[in-house]
Design a protein around this motif. Structure first.
Motif, PDB file in Angstrom:
ATOM      1  N   GLU A  81       0.845  -1.186   0.000  1.00 48.38           N
ATOM      2  CA  GLU A  81       0.000   0.000   0.000  1.00 48.38           C
ATOM      3  C   GLU A  81       0.888   1.246   0.000  1.00 48.38           C
ATOM      4  O   GLU A  81       2.032   1.210   0.450  1.00 48.38           O
ATOM      5  N   SER A  82       0.349   2.332  -0.522  1.00 49.35           N
ATOM      6  CA  SER A  82       1.123   3.582  -0.659  1.00 49.35           C
ATOM      7  C   SER A  82       2.403   3.318  -1.431  1.00 49.35           C
ATOM      8  O   SER A  82       3.522   3.631  -0.995  1.00 49.35           O
ATOM      9  N   PHE A  83       2.252   2.701  -2.593  1.00 49.97           N
ATOM     10  CA  PHE A  83       3.414   2.354  -3.407  1.00 49.97           C
ATOM     11  C   PHE A  83       4.222   3.587  -3.788  1.00 49.97           C
ATOM     12  O   PHE A  83       5.458   3.533  -3.850  1.00 49.97           O
ATOM     13  N   SER A  84       3.540   4.699  -4.020  1.00 52.77           N
ATOM     14  CA  SER A  84       4.256   5.921  -4.403  1.00 52.77           C
ATOM     15  C   SER A  84       5.210   6.367  -3.305  1.00 52.77           C
ATOM     16  O   SER A  84       6.302   6.879  -3.586  1.00 52.77           O
ATOM     17  N   SER A  85       4.815   6.152  -2.047  1.00 51.63           N
ATOM     18  CA  SER A  85       5.702   6.517  -0.929  1.00 51.63           C
ATOM     19  C   SER A  85       6.933   5.631  -0.914  1.00 51.63           C
ATOM     20  O   SER A  85       8.051   6.095  -0.626  1.00 51.63           O
ATOM     21  N   LEU A  86       6.745   4.345  -1.237  1.00 55.27           N
ATOM     22  CA  LEU A  86       7.890   3.434  -1.309  1.00 55.27           C
ATOM     23  C   LEU A  86       8.818   3.858  -2.434  1.00 55.27           C
ATOM     24  O   LEU A  86      10.048   3.815  -2.292  1.00 55.27           O
ATOM     25  N   PHE A 106       2.975   0.071 -15.587  1.00 52.74           N
ATOM     26  CA  PHE A 106       2.578  -0.249 -14.217  1.00 52.74           C
ATOM     27  C   PHE A 106       1.729   0.863 -13.603  1.00 52.74           C
ATOM     28  O   PHE A 106       0.732   0.602 -12.913  1.00 52.74           O
ATOM     29  N   ASN A 107       2.085   2.104 -13.852  1.00 53.82           N
ATOM     30  CA  ASN A 107       1.386   3.242 -13.241  1.00 53.82           C
ATOM     31  C   ASN A 107       0.101   3.627 -13.973  1.00 53.82           C
ATOM     32  O   ASN A 107      -0.686   4.416 -13.443  1.00 53.82           O
ATOM     33  N   ASP A 108      -0.109   3.095 -15.165  1.00 51.65           N
ATOM     34  CA  ASP A 108      -1.318   3.398 -15.926  1.00 51.65           C
ATOM     35  C   ASP A 108      -2.511   2.710 -15.263  1.00 51.65           C
ATOM     36  O   ASP A 108      -2.586   1.478 -15.247  1.00 51.65           O
ATOM     37  N   PRO A 109      -3.477   3.448 -14.694  1.00 54.02           N
ATOM     38  CA  PRO A 109      -4.583   2.812 -13.966  1.00 54.02           C
ATOM     39  C   PRO A 109      -5.456   1.913 -14.837  1.00 54.02           C
ATOM     40  O   PRO A 109      -6.095   0.998 -14.329  1.00 54.02           O
ATOM     41  N   SER A 110      -5.455   2.139 -16.150  1.00 54.19           N
ATOM     42  CA  SER A 110      -6.270   1.296 -17.027  1.00 54.19           C
ATOM     43  C   SER A 110      -5.715  -0.120 -17.146  1.00 54.19           C
ATOM     44  O   SER A 110      -6.414  -1.031 -17.578  1.00 54.19           O
ATOM     45  N   ASN A 111      -4.456  -0.321 -16.756  1.00 55.65           N
ATOM     46  CA  ASN A 111      -3.866  -1.661 -16.788  1.00 55.65           C
ATOM     47  C   ASN A 111      -4.173  -2.468 -15.533  1.00 55.65           C
ATOM     48  O   ASN A 111      -4.011  -3.687 -15.514  1.00 55.65           O
ATOM     49  N   GLY A 112      -4.555  -1.797 -14.449  1.00 50.62           N
ATOM     50  CA  GLY A 112      -5.036  -2.493 -13.267  1.00 50.62           C
ATOM     51  C   GLY A 112      -3.995  -2.987 -12.290  1.00 50.62           C
ATOM     52  O   GLY A 112      -4.339  -3.652 -11.320  1.00 50.62           O
ATOM     53  N   PHE A 113      -2.709  -2.676 -12.540  1.00 49.19           N
ATOM     54  CA  PHE A 113      -1.670  -3.187 -11.652  1.00 49.19           C
ATOM     55  C   PHE A 113      -1.483  -2.309 -10.407  1.00 49.19           C
ATOM     56  O   PHE A 113      -1.053  -2.802  -9.366  1.00 49.19           O
ATOM     57  N   LEU A 114      -1.795  -1.018 -10.532  1.00 49.53           N
ATOM     58  CA  LEU A 114      -1.671  -0.097  -9.404  1.00 49.53           C
ATOM     59  C   LEU A 114      -3.005   0.627  -9.258  1.00 49.53           C
ATOM     60  O   LEU A 114      -3.344   1.503 -10.067  1.00 49.53           O
ATOM     61  N   ILE A 115      -3.760   0.236  -8.252  1.00 54.54           N
ATOM     62  CA  ILE A 115      -5.091   0.793  -8.010  1.00 54.54           C
ATOM     63  C   ILE A 115      -5.114   1.399  -6.604  1.00 54.54           C
ATOM     64  O   ILE A 115      -4.772   0.719  -5.626  1.00 54.54           O
ATOM     65  N   GLU A 116      -5.491   2.672  -6.529  1.00 59.72           N
ATOM     66  CA  GLU A 116      -5.526   3.389  -5.249  1.00 59.72           C
ATOM     67  C   GLU A 116      -4.187   3.276  -4.534  1.00 59.72           C
ATOM     68  O   GLU A 116      -4.102   3.067  -3.322  1.00 59.72           O
ATOM     69  N   ASP A 117      -3.126   3.366  -5.361  1.00 60.29           N
ATOM     70  CA  ASP A 117      -1.743   3.356  -4.868  1.00 60.29           C
ATOM     71  C   ASP A 117      -1.369   2.036  -4.175  1.00 60.29           C
ATOM     72  O   ASP A 117      -0.484   1.999  -3.318  1.00 60.29           O
ATOM     73  N   ALA A 118      -2.061   0.943  -4.540  1.00 59.48           N
ATOM     74  CA  ALA A 118      -1.758  -0.380  -3.966  1.00 59.48           C
ATOM     75  C   ALA A 118      -1.470  -1.368  -5.093  1.00 59.48           C
ATOM     76  O   ALA A 118      -2.012  -1.253  -6.205  1.00 59.48           O
ATOM     77  N   CYS A 119      -0.621  -2.331  -4.795  1.00 60.94           N
ATOM     78  CA  CYS A 119      -0.279  -3.370  -5.772  1.00 60.94           C
ATOM     79  C   CYS A 119       0.018  -4.673  -5.033  1.00 60.94           C
ATOM     80  O   CYS A 119       0.248  -4.685  -3.820  1.00 60.94           O
ATOM     81  N   VAL A 120      -0.003  -5.762  -5.775  1.00 59.36           N
ATOM     82  CA  VAL A 120       0.222  -7.091  -5.189  1.00 59.36           C
ATOM     83  C   VAL A 120       1.232  -7.840  -6.049  1.00 59.36           C
ATOM     84  O   VAL A 120       1.095  -7.902  -7.277  1.00 59.36           O
ATOM     85  N   PHE A 121       2.232  -8.424  -5.387  1.00 58.86           N
ATOM     86  CA  PHE A 121       3.228  -9.257  -6.059  1.00 58.86           C
ATOM     87  C   PHE A 121       3.197 -10.661  -5.441  1.00 58.86           C
ATOM     88  O   PHE A 121       2.740 -10.848  -4.305  1.00 58.86           O
ATOM     89  N   GLY A 122       3.682 -11.635  -6.191  1.00 57.15           N
ATOM     90  CA  GLY A 122       3.677 -13.004  -5.686  1.00 57.15           C
ATOM     91  C   GLY A 122       4.748 -13.856  -6.331  1.00 57.15           C
ATOM     92  O   GLY A 122       5.442 -13.423  -7.271  1.00 57.15           O
TER      93      GLY A 122
END
Length: 312
Positions: A29-34, A137-153
């Motif tokens: 969460e808060s990926f931009s801060s990271l 990654f930052n393009d919201p239409s791609n769905g990878f970063l939504i509301e400044d949150a992302c998930v990796f696995g």
């Protein structure tokens, strides 16, 4: 730590799937801060996969040392706590996939190339310096970063040597082995369950014929059943005999024998094989068919020990 081969995104397009990675997921969460923080990368807590401990490291603005600028870099680390944790000359081979989650499509994207990665003392880290470009990654239409949150696995499938390894040693020109058993007083012994022949030697092993004059299992009450059985005390431990076999009840008039042919691995766990419905009772009791003469039938087996199966 040394990094493994780094594979650019342009070489292998990502593919999505609905099923999440089975070994590890973590949400930022808060990926931009990271991204703005002075820390070059974030490393997850340890997780277990394939009997080993791993961590996943994410470089939010790329691993510049590996030409990963303007991208997200992702690395998998095999945790080697001390030199005594692994035997001398150790190595770990694993099929590795790293994932990023698409919130809009509810899919997990990875390269899914099923490449085998080789981890050892001098290489305990593998990763992708250009895992995903930051523009995409930052393009919201791609769905990878939504509301400044992302998930990796991550998924790690460790390839271990098979615990059960066998080899087949074929016998050159194996001899044809033969045994004949004249079974007298058939009608008087029809209602007993099982009769066993004398032990006979063939191919350096001991054998028996098992005869059920009133049938066995699905042949019970409607057929005669005949089986070949190896004397398990005559075969070496951890050894199977690969056998080609014919079992028959002889037609003593016309020579139109009832027989079955099979291949079987005889062993201490599976010492018996044959036919539960070799010949219908109605047929063997028909005097015109020739299977009974003077209330006696003739049982035969012909077989070859084609080879030996042993553990490596």
């Amino acid at each position: 730590m040394n990094s493994g081969t780094l594979i650019p995104l342009s070489v292998r397009p990502m593919k999505g799937r609905k099923v999440p990675p089975c070994h590890f997921l973590f949400k930022i969460e808060s990926f931009s801060s990271l991204s703005k923080a002075s820390v070059e990368n974030y490393t997850s807590e340890e997780f277990e996969a394939g009997g080993y401990q791993w961590t996943l490291s994410i470089y939010p603005t790329g691993n510049k040392k590996k030409d990963g600028q303007d991208h997200i870099s992702a690395y998998l680390n095999l945790m080697v706590s001390s030199s005594s944790s692994f035997p001398v000359g150790w190595e770990v081979n694993a099929i590795v996939n790293l994932f990023v989650y698409d919130f809009l499509r509810d899919e997990y994207f990875s390269y899914q190339d099923a490449s085998t990665m080789h981890f050892h003392k001098l290489q305990t880290e593998w990763g992708i310096s250009k895992f995903m470009d930051l523009v995409s990654f930052n393009d919201p239409s791609n769905g990878f970063l939504i509301e400044d949150a992302c998930v990796f696995g991550a998924e790690i499938f460790v390839i271990k040597p098979p615990s059960n390894q066998k080899y087949l040693s074929m016998i050159h020109e194996p001899p044809l082995l033969y045994y004949r058993w004249k079974f007298d007083y058939f009608s008087g012994r029809l209602y007993s369950d099982k009769y066993v022949s004398d032990r006979f030697l063939a191919g350096n092993y001991g054998w028996y014929l098992d005869f059920y004059p009133n049938g066995h299992v699905e042949g019970k009450g409607n057929s005669v059943s005949l089986f070949l059985t190896v004397d398990i005390s005559s075969i070496p431990s951890n050894t199977k005999l690969y056998v080609q076999c014919i079992l028959r009840v002889k037609d003593q008039i016309k020579g139109q024998h009832a027989e079955t042919k099979f291949y079987h691995h005889f062993s201490s766990l599976h010492p018996t094989w044959g036919s539960t419905k070799l010949l219908p009772l109605a047929t063997i009791n028909d005097p015109t068919k020739g299977f009974l003469e003077a209330d006696s039938c003739i049982l035969e087996t012909e077989f070859k020990v084609l080879g030996l199966v042993k553990a490596l």
